[in-house]
Design an enzyme around this catalytic site. Structure first.
Site, PDB file in Angstrom:
ATOM      1  N   LYS A 114       7.002 -11.747  14.529  1.00  0.00           N
ATOM      2  CA  LYS A 114       7.907 -10.327  14.304  1.00  0.00           C
ATOM      3  C   LYS A 114       8.975  -9.997  15.465  1.00  0.00           C
ATOM      4  O   LYS A 114       9.802  -9.525  15.381  1.00  0.00           O
ATOM      5  CB  LYS A 114       6.624  -9.185  14.353  1.00  0.00           C
ATOM      6  CG  LYS A 114       6.025  -9.249  13.111  1.00  0.00           C
ATOM      7  CD  LYS A 114       4.993  -7.994  12.900  1.00  0.00           C
ATOM      8  CE  LYS A 114       4.514  -7.977  11.438  1.00  0.00           C
ATOM      9  NZ  LYS A 114       3.273  -6.997  11.360  1.00  0.00           N
ATOM     10  N   LYS A 194       6.457 -17.704   2.764  1.00  0.00           N
ATOM     11  CA  LYS A 194       5.510 -16.894   2.164  1.00  0.00           C
ATOM     12  C   LYS A 194       6.174 -15.964   1.234  1.00  0.00           C
ATOM     13  O   LYS A 194       7.099 -15.324   1.865  1.00  0.00           O
ATOM     14  CB  LYS A 194       4.423 -16.595   2.934  1.00  0.00           C
ATOM     15  CG  LYS A 194       4.509 -15.473   3.880  1.00  0.00           C
ATOM     16  CD  LYS A 194       3.114 -14.766   4.188  1.00  0.00           C
ATOM     17  CE  LYS A 194       3.439 -13.483   4.799  1.00  0.00           C
ATOM     18  NZ  LYS A 194       2.262 -12.654   4.687  1.00  0.00           N
ATOM     19  N   LYS A 197       6.688  -8.707   1.454  1.00  0.00           N
ATOM     20  CA  LYS A 197       7.323  -7.583   1.264  1.00  0.00           C
ATOM     21  C   LYS A 197       8.710  -7.552   2.077  1.00  0.00           C
ATOM     22  O   LYS A 197       9.738  -6.723   1.527  1.00  0.00           O
ATOM     23  CB  LYS A 197       6.583  -6.287   1.738  1.00  0.00           C
ATOM     24  CG  LYS A 197       5.371  -5.956   0.858  1.00  0.00           C
ATOM     25  CD  LYS A 197       4.306  -5.026   1.495  1.00  0.00           C
ATOM     26  CE  LYS A 197       2.948  -5.178   1.081  1.00  0.00           C
ATOM     27  NZ  LYS A 197       2.102  -5.012   2.307  1.00  0.00           N
TER      28      LYS A 197
END
Ligand code: ADP
Ligand code: TRP
Length: 326
Positions: A114, A194, A197
């Site tokens: 992140k 992957k 969202k």
């Protein structure tokens, strides 16, 4: 006594089939097997660690609750509730913070990813896995259906349970993950990554119409080989579609590959689109029904929190006593 299954999902964005096959379907199947006691929650506190719009948050929370109910979480069998409605989650997380080292958290890949993707880290993001451990151990959860990407977080929850037990006496079971056969659904447009969202282009959403599903699967990246084959390492695109088919049909990826060995990519894509559309139809119909009845969804969530609160209070009281708080 039945083993206890617990899992949580963040109220952020629209649910895609990766979330569904990786976590939600598993949660529903475990519930319906009758062999477990299950409880499921919406981790609103976790979701505050990423950038969000406070005006949109209530809708996201109700939205995900509606998705879970539509997907088959049955509140008569499994309490469904909002994490922040049971205050003990955050309280136990604080106590766990004091037995978790900085080094353990610095190793967390999701945190590192992140930051690498440009997110400015807040202390909550760093601490995210400790709150997740508290979510599970507060109920003495033994089995946790999650996607493959949560494996490291679950290991940390086990480490925390072990160090607590060692220091303060046997209190928590060490929870184990429950992973699907197709644990990681990849992006349709970029099958090396992957489905997430955060990359809407490669997502197939639970709410997508049969037409959309056909379009997206039809345009999914595969390879230039002629024959369908299952080889996730070297042929991620076609293997991902096989995994999706396997996930929705309940068969093993290898047998799906065999079944379609002589089919063209086009025919296989059509079969996969039809299967996904058919499986999503029931969910979409139920979503519509619950979507019209927000009050009922709120009632279910309140009832869920009321049902689990006594368990949470009991564990926290036990923990406080063991660690020497009065
Ligand atoms: P996203 O990465 O799309 O934001 P979340 O992090 O909210 O998804 O994940 C919710 C649940 O869905 C977790 O249990 C996670 O492991 C699972 N999950 C997310 N993406 C996938 C995927 N592509 N394949 C399988 N499971 C997934
Ligand atoms: N970290 C999980 C995810 O990103 C969500 C989560 C929070 C969770 N607490 C949990 C999952 C407890 C299982 C159990 O998907």
């Amino acid at each position: 006594m039945k083993s206890l299954v617990v899992s949580g999902i963040q109220p952020s964005g629209t649910i895609h089939i990766g979330n569904y096959l990786g976590m939600i379907k598993q949660a529903v199947d475990l519930q319906d097997s009758g062999g477990y006691s299950c409880l499921y929650f919406i981790v609103d506190l976790h979701s505050l660690t990423s950038k969000y719009d406070p005006k949109k948050k209530p809708g996201d929370i109700i939205g995900i609750a509606t998705d879970l109910l539509a997907a088959g979480i049955d509140p008569e069998k499994s309490p469904l509730f909002i994490q922040s409605h049971v205050l003990e989650h955050a309280n136990l997380a604080w106590i766990f913070n004091t037995i978790t080292s900085m080094g353990q958290l610095e190793r967390m890949v999701e945190y590192k990813e992140k930051i690498a993707s440009g997110q400015t880290p807040n202390a909550g993001l760093f601490d995210y896995p400790v709150l997740m451990a508290a979510d599970i151990l507060l109920y003495k959860g033994q089995k946790v259906p999650v996607g493959e990407d949560q494996r490291q977080h679950l290991e940390l929850a086990r480490d925390i349970a072990r160090s607590f037990n060692k220091r303060f006496g046997e209190t928590f079971p060490e929870p184990g993950g429950v992973y699907t056969k197709a644990p990681r659904v990849m992006s349709l447009t970029d099958p090396d990554k992957k489905m997430s969202k955060s990359m809407p282009a490669g997502c197939l959403y639970l709410s997508d119409s049969p037409k959309k599903i056909k379009q997206k699967i039809g345009a999914a990246v595969t390879d230039s080989q002629k024959k369908i084959g299952y080889d996730p390492e070297n042929r991620p695109g076609i293997s991902n579609l096989i995994n999706i088919y396997a996930g929705f049909s309940g068969s093993a990826p290898e047998s799906v590959a065999k079944q379609f060995a002589d089919a063209s990519y086009k025919d296989f894509k059509t079969a996969a689109s039809d299967l996904v559309a058919e499986k999503l139809k029931g969910i979409q119909e139920r979503r519509e029904k619950f979507g019209r009845n927000k009050k009922e969804v709120i009632r279910i969530l309140e009832e869920g929190a009321n049902a689990v609160r006594p368990i949470a209070q009991k564990t926290l009281a036990e923990v406080k006593e063991k660690i020497g708080l009065i």
